[in-house]
Write an enzyme that holds these catalytic residues in place. Sequence first.
Site, PDB file in Angstrom:
ATOM      1  N   CYS A 113       0.811  -1.226   0.000  1.00 13.32           N
ATOM      2  CA  CYS A 113       0.000   0.000   0.000  1.00 13.32           C
ATOM      3  C   CYS A 113       0.841   1.272   0.000  1.00 13.32           C
ATOM      4  O   CYS A 113       0.333   2.365  -0.236  1.00 13.32           O
ATOM      5  CB  CYS A 113      -0.932   0.005   1.207  1.00 13.32           C
ATOM      6  N   HIS A 252      -3.292   7.273   2.531  1.00 11.75           N
ATOM      7  CA  HIS A 252      -3.714   5.962   2.031  1.00 11.75           C
ATOM      8  C   HIS A 252      -5.084   5.653   2.618  1.00 11.75           C
ATOM      9  O   HIS A 252      -5.332   5.891   3.799  1.00 11.75           O
ATOM     10  CB  HIS A 252      -2.692   4.903   2.449  1.00 11.75           C
ATOM     11  N   ASN A 282     -10.220  -0.173   0.152  1.00 12.58           N
ATOM     12  CA  ASN A 282      -8.751  -0.112   0.143  1.00 12.58           C
ATOM     13  C   ASN A 282      -8.257  -0.630  -1.205  1.00 12.58           C
ATOM     14  O   ASN A 282      -8.428  -1.807  -1.516  1.00 12.58           O
ATOM     15  CB  ASN A 282      -8.220  -0.971   1.296  1.00 12.58           C
TER      16      ASN A 282
HETATM   17  O1  UT7 Z   1      -3.748  -1.129   3.716  1.00  7.87           O
HETATM   18  C1  UT7 Z   1      -2.754  -1.839   4.371  1.00  7.87           C
HETATM   19  C2  UT7 Z   1      -2.819  -1.702   5.818  1.00  7.87           C
HETATM   20  N1  UT7 Z   1      -4.042  -2.253   6.318  1.00  7.87           N
HETATM   21  C3  UT7 Z   1      -4.658  -1.654   7.300  1.00  7.87           C
HETATM   22  O2  UT7 Z   1      -4.262  -0.613   7.708  1.00  7.87           O
HETATM   23  C4  UT7 Z   1      -5.843  -2.356   7.903  1.00  7.87           C
HETATM   24  C5  UT7 Z   1      -5.755  -2.256   9.390  1.00  7.87           C
HETATM   25  N2  UT7 Z   1      -6.792  -2.945  10.101  1.00  7.87           N
HETATM   26  C6  UT7 Z   1      -8.110  -2.579  10.081  1.00  7.87           C
HETATM   27  O3  UT7 Z   1      -8.510  -1.711   9.330  1.00  7.87           O
HETATM   28  C7  UT7 Z   1      -9.040  -3.211  11.077  1.00  7.87           C
HETATM   29  O4  UT7 Z   1      -8.269  -3.975  11.991  1.00  7.87           O
HETATM   30  C8  UT7 Z   1     -10.131  -4.128  10.451  1.00  7.87           C
HETATM   31  C9  UT7 Z   1     -11.165  -3.268   9.763  1.00  7.87           C
HETATM   32  C10 UT7 Z   1      -9.501  -5.088   9.470  1.00  7.87           C
HETATM   33  C11 UT7 Z   1     -10.834  -4.922  11.545  1.00  7.87           C
HETATM   34  O5  UT7 Z   1     -11.383  -4.046  12.518  1.00  7.87           O
HETATM   35  P1  UT7 Z   1     -11.119  -4.294  14.059  1.00  7.87           P
HETATM   36  O6  UT7 Z   1     -11.843  -3.259  14.798  1.00  7.87           O
HETATM   37  O7  UT7 Z   1      -9.635  -4.362  14.265  1.00  7.87           O
HETATM   38  O8  UT7 Z   1     -11.826  -5.683  14.305  1.00  7.87           O
HETATM   39  P2  UT7 Z   1     -11.216  -7.069  14.817  1.00  7.87           P
HETATM   40  O9  UT7 Z   1     -10.378  -7.689  13.780  1.00  7.87           O
HETATM   41  O10 UT7 Z   1     -10.590  -6.844  16.173  1.00  7.87           O
HETATM   42  O11 UT7 Z   1     -12.521  -7.948  14.995  1.00  7.87           O
HETATM   43  C12 UT7 Z   1     -13.539  -7.602  15.959  1.00  7.87           C
HETATM   44  C13 UT7 Z   1     -14.679  -8.586  15.857  1.00  7.87           C
HETATM   45  C14 UT7 Z   1     -14.214 -10.040  15.895  1.00  7.87           C
HETATM   46  O12 UT7 Z   1     -15.201 -10.780  16.608  1.00  7.87           O
HETATM   47  P3  UT7 Z   1     -14.963 -11.161  18.145  1.00  7.87           P
HETATM   48  O13 UT7 Z   1     -13.695 -11.970  18.180  1.00  7.87           O
HETATM   49  O14 UT7 Z   1     -14.833  -9.855  18.880  1.00  7.87           O
HETATM   50  O15 UT7 Z   1     -16.203 -11.936  18.495  1.00  7.87           O
HETATM   51  C15 UT7 Z   1     -14.248 -10.470  14.444  1.00  7.87           C
HETATM   52  O16 UT7 Z   1     -14.464 -11.852  14.285  1.00  7.87           O
HETATM   53  O17 UT7 Z   1     -15.342  -8.423  14.605  1.00  7.87           O
HETATM   54  C16 UT7 Z   1     -15.438  -9.694  13.944  1.00  7.87           C
HETATM   55  N3  UT7 Z   1     -15.394  -9.464  12.495  1.00  7.87           N
HETATM   56  C17 UT7 Z   1     -16.485  -9.179  11.761  1.00  7.87           C
HETATM   57  N4  UT7 Z   1     -17.782  -9.043  12.063  1.00  7.87           N
HETATM   58  C18 UT7 Z   1     -18.633  -8.735  11.070  1.00  7.87           C
HETATM   59  C19 UT7 Z   1     -14.303  -9.456  11.691  1.00  7.87           C
HETATM   60  N5  UT7 Z   1     -14.661  -9.179  10.430  1.00  7.87           N
HETATM   61  C20 UT7 Z   1     -15.994  -8.999  10.442  1.00  7.87           C
HETATM   62  C21 UT7 Z   1     -16.939  -8.674   9.440  1.00  7.87           C
HETATM   63  N6  UT7 Z   1     -18.239  -8.553   9.797  1.00  7.87           N
HETATM   64  N7  UT7 Z   1     -16.590  -8.469   8.148  1.00  7.87           N
END
Ligand code: UT7
Length: 328
Positions: A113, A252, A282
């Site tokens: 990215c 980004h 993204n």
């Molecule tokens: O471009 C290159 C660099 N990339 C980035 O900068 C991306 C960085 N990361 C992010 O943007 C975020 O971490 C995400 C958007 C990918 C995820 O958001 P988050 O707030 O960090 O969520 P998480 O991964 O901690 O997941 C929280 C909960 C989990 O459930 P539990 O374990 O709390 O029960 C996941 O299983 O959300 C759940 N979850 C979803 N729920 C509904 C994960 N994906 C989804 C989904 N829909 N699509």
Amino acid sequence: MKKASMISIGAYVPKEILTNSDLEKMVDTNDEWIAQRTGIKTRHIAKNESTSDLGYQASKIAIKRAGLKNEDIDCIICATISPDHLCMPSTACKISNLLGIKNITAFDISAACTGFIYLLELAKSLIESGVKKNILIIGTEKLSSIVNWKDRTTCILFGDGAGAAVISARDDNSILDVHTASDGEYADLLTTPGCGSIHPATHEMVDQNLQFIHMKGNEVFKVAVNTLTKDVIDILEKNEISPKEIDLFIPHQANLRIINSVKQKLKLTDEQCIVTVQKYGNTSSASIPMAINDAYESGRLKKGDLMLLDAFGGGFTWGSALLKFGGI
Ligand code: UT7
């Protein structure tokens, strides 16, 4: 000595739009979760177009807006993590052929990215050393081809698109400074494990979905916020520029929460900040040039405006840039 200047910008997105409600029918997710956690509402998906097709369309616009002919371009550098072909030919060579340009330097870089920031540093160096005169830089991605559409933690994030810019030798409105960096210690947090020398193409590798993007999202998130905040503060301090002097902050576009966090740290206003993640998702290396193009086409980016860019991605790689827009 002539300086390197971004004299034009162009972008292209494929027609088909995938909404959050479309994704609700594909995986266990919902519009509210996606919008709150990422800011994304829609993304564009390429069906019959390849990564080079997308890059070619963006390049045509950028060259035209630069007031140049295709044959004036003496170097094409393309940043992509979803190239037409894994090894060869490069996507830059494919775009060069589509543009009808022969006998020039054309190659790809891999900086995920952060690709567009790396391209700016390369183009600045090649122009200011006198090696090249008019460089076409392209960030182009068909991320839909490397996304696992059954993995809700990644498939909701990414989209397809391309952005291109022409960097030429000019007396003013130059690229003031570019900073690029990396830390391979974090390689496993954001990776496409398969298809390379470690996991060559085998049925077993495909059965394990190793050809797709794998990301430990929340771990990437934390490093991204801290690293980007420090990086933009450092480049502003080094160049003795205050956040108030920035006309446009064009980060980004991975996650609205990351963008807002850096924006708040710098106390930037909404007017200073370009956000396109809601409509494109993204698009990795394409996200910054696509966002610059949005600012240009909406009339928010004008000749002489001072832009601050930042990016973070797989590798990890990251970087920032300060530049005045040299286009008309
Ligand atoms: O471009 C290159 C660099 N990339 C980035 O900068 C991306 C960085 N990361 C992010 O943007 C975020 O971490 C995400 C958007 C990918 C995820 O958001 P988050 O707030 O960090 O969520 P998480 O991964 O901690 O997941 C929280 C909960 C989990 O459930 P539990 O374990 O709390 O029960 C996941 O299983 O959300 C759940 N979850 C979803 N729920 C509904 C994960 N994906 C989804 C989904 N829909 N699509």
